[in-house]
Design a protein around this motif. Structure first.
Motif, PDB file in Angstrom:
ATOM      1  N   ALA A  84       1.107  57.385 -88.580  1.00  0.00           N
ATOM      2  CA  ALA A  84       1.744  56.474 -87.633  1.00  0.00           C
ATOM      3  C   ALA A  84       2.506  57.303 -86.610  1.00  0.00           C
ATOM      4  CB  ALA A  84       2.685  55.511 -88.343  1.00  0.00           C
ATOM      5  N   HIS A  85       2.741  56.717 -85.437  1.00  0.00           N
ATOM      6  CA  HIS A  85       3.444  57.439 -84.367  1.00  0.00           C
ATOM      7  C   HIS A  85       4.271  56.459 -83.560  1.00  0.00           C
ATOM      8  CE1 HIS A  85       4.193  60.375 -81.186  1.00  0.00           C
ATOM      9  NE2 HIS A  85       3.673  61.300 -81.982  1.00  0.00           N
TER      10      HIS A  85
ATOM     11  N   SER B   6       6.650  60.888 -85.775  1.00  0.00           N
ATOM     12  CA  SER B   6       5.390  60.594 -86.453  1.00  0.00           C
ATOM     13  C   SER B   6       5.574  60.555 -87.966  1.00  0.00           C
ATOM     14  CB  SER B   6       4.314  61.639 -86.089  1.00  0.00           C
ATOM     15  OG  SER B   6       4.710  62.929 -86.511  1.00  0.00           O
TER      16      SER B   6
ATOM     17  N   GLU C 281      -6.773  50.085 -90.379  1.00  0.00           N
ATOM     18  CA  GLU C 281      -5.350  50.014 -90.056  1.00  0.00           C
ATOM     19  C   GLU C 281      -4.704  49.057 -91.052  1.00  0.00           C
ATOM     20  OE1 GLU C 281      -2.801  49.539 -85.959  1.00  0.00           O
ATOM     21  OE2 GLU C 281      -4.369  48.053 -86.340  1.00  0.00           O
TER      22      GLU C 281
ATOM     23  N   TYR D 257      -0.837  56.319 -80.315  1.00  0.00           N
ATOM     24  CA  TYR D 257      -1.332  55.657 -81.526  1.00  0.00           C
ATOM     25  C   TYR D 257      -2.604  54.858 -81.237  1.00  0.00           C
ATOM     26  CZ  TYR D 257      -1.293  52.489 -85.584  1.00  0.00           C
ATOM     27  OH  TYR D 257      -1.644  51.769 -86.702  1.00  0.00           O
ATOM     28  N   GLN D 258      -2.590  54.083 -80.150  1.00  0.00           N
ATOM     29  CA  GLN D 258      -3.747  53.258 -79.809  1.00  0.00           C
ATOM     30  C   GLN D 258      -4.942  54.108 -79.381  1.00  0.00           C
ATOM     31  OE1 GLN D 258      -4.182  50.102 -80.381  1.00  0.00           O
ATOM     32  NE2 GLN D 258      -2.082  49.723 -81.064  1.00  0.00           N
TER      33      GLN D 258
ATOM     34  N   LYS E 202      -6.472  55.385 -82.548  1.00  0.00           N
ATOM     35  CA  LYS E 202      -7.169  54.275 -83.203  1.00  0.00           C
ATOM     36  C   LYS E 202      -8.526  54.037 -82.554  1.00  0.00           C
ATOM     37  CE  LYS E 202      -6.732  49.309 -84.181  1.00  0.00           C
ATOM     38  NZ  LYS E 202      -5.869  48.104 -84.023  1.00  0.00           N
TER      39      LYS E 202
END
Length: 239
Positions: free
Chosen positions: A115-116, A62, A154, A122-123, A126
């Motif tokens: 971020a990952h 990450s 993003e 991640y999604q 988001k």
């Protein structure tokens, strides 16, 4: 981890308390949240079990960058701690009370870049940020300091070559700094904070970081890669 794209959101609250690990009866607070604290907040949004949360956000899988948006302000609030045991007498026996001044941060706001490497995680984050949801209630350090957040978007990142002078908007690991420009009005502070924690809560890495207490940029030459955030224009460095 070197990211190409990040999620950006801001955390805010009336009060925060990121307790220094070396204090006891007079708790003091770090001026900024540590990487481990941010991992806990992001994990709470995602609903990751606290037994598995720390290792879900190490520096291999990450990326995190932190920008201080409001000047650092601290205040002390008196607490009256009570000893709790087998006897109800302790609740009204004043000799068992422990008046303590606790240090808090006031009117805090932080911009987080994240971020990952796990695309599914991640999604999911988001989607939760877009719908302004979280699985668990988030707080700024302790449960009494509830937090809100605002999702900014993003954004793609552009690499900035090292060894050139730039104005960095985020906190910077001290090991990444080659040279600092002290001209102008700056109020810099260096602090050692927990960085990486194992699932059994053992901290395996501490990091010295530099930040500007009035939420200004830091003009410096770095010895490794920083990033410019498209659309926003912030220059960031992970920690």
């Amino acid at each position: 981890m070197k990211p190409n794209i990040v999620l950006c959101f801001e955390l805010y609250g009336d009060y925060a308390q990121f307790r220094k690990f070396f204090t006891n009866m007079s708790p003091l607070s770090f001026s900024i949240p540590s990487r481990t604290a941010l991992s806990g907040i992001i994990g709470a949004i995602l609903g990751i079990d606290k037994a598995n949360n720390p290792e879900s956000f190490n520096d291999d899988n990450s990326f995190m960058a932190l920008r201080v948006m409001n000047p650092v302000k601290k205040t002390k609030i008196a607490h009256n701690y009570l000893k709790t045991g087998s006897s109800l007498k302790q609740f009204y026996d004043f000799s068992e009370h422990k008046p303590t001044n606790v240090e808090f941060l006031k009117d805090v706001r932080y911009r987080i870049y994240f971020a990952h490497s796990d695309i599914e995680l991640y999604q999911k984050l988001k989607g939760l940020l877009l719908s302004h949801q979280c699985v668990y209630t988030i707080s700024l350090g302790i449960s009494g300091c509830l937090a809100g957040y605002e999702f900014l978007g993003e954004y793609k990142l552009t690499d900035i070559d090292p060894n050139c002078e730039i104005e960095v908007h985020t906190i910077i690991p001290f090991a990444s700094i080659e040279k600092i420009d002290f001209s102008g009005s700056v109020n810099l502070q260096k602090v050692t904070i927990p960085a990486i924690m194992k699932n059994d809560r053992e901290v395996i890495k501490y990091e010295e970081v530099l930040f500007e207490q009035n939420a200004a940029t830091i003009k410096a030459v770095l010895n490794d890669t920083a990033f410019q955030v498209e659309c926003i224009g912030d220059i960031i460095h992970g920690f």
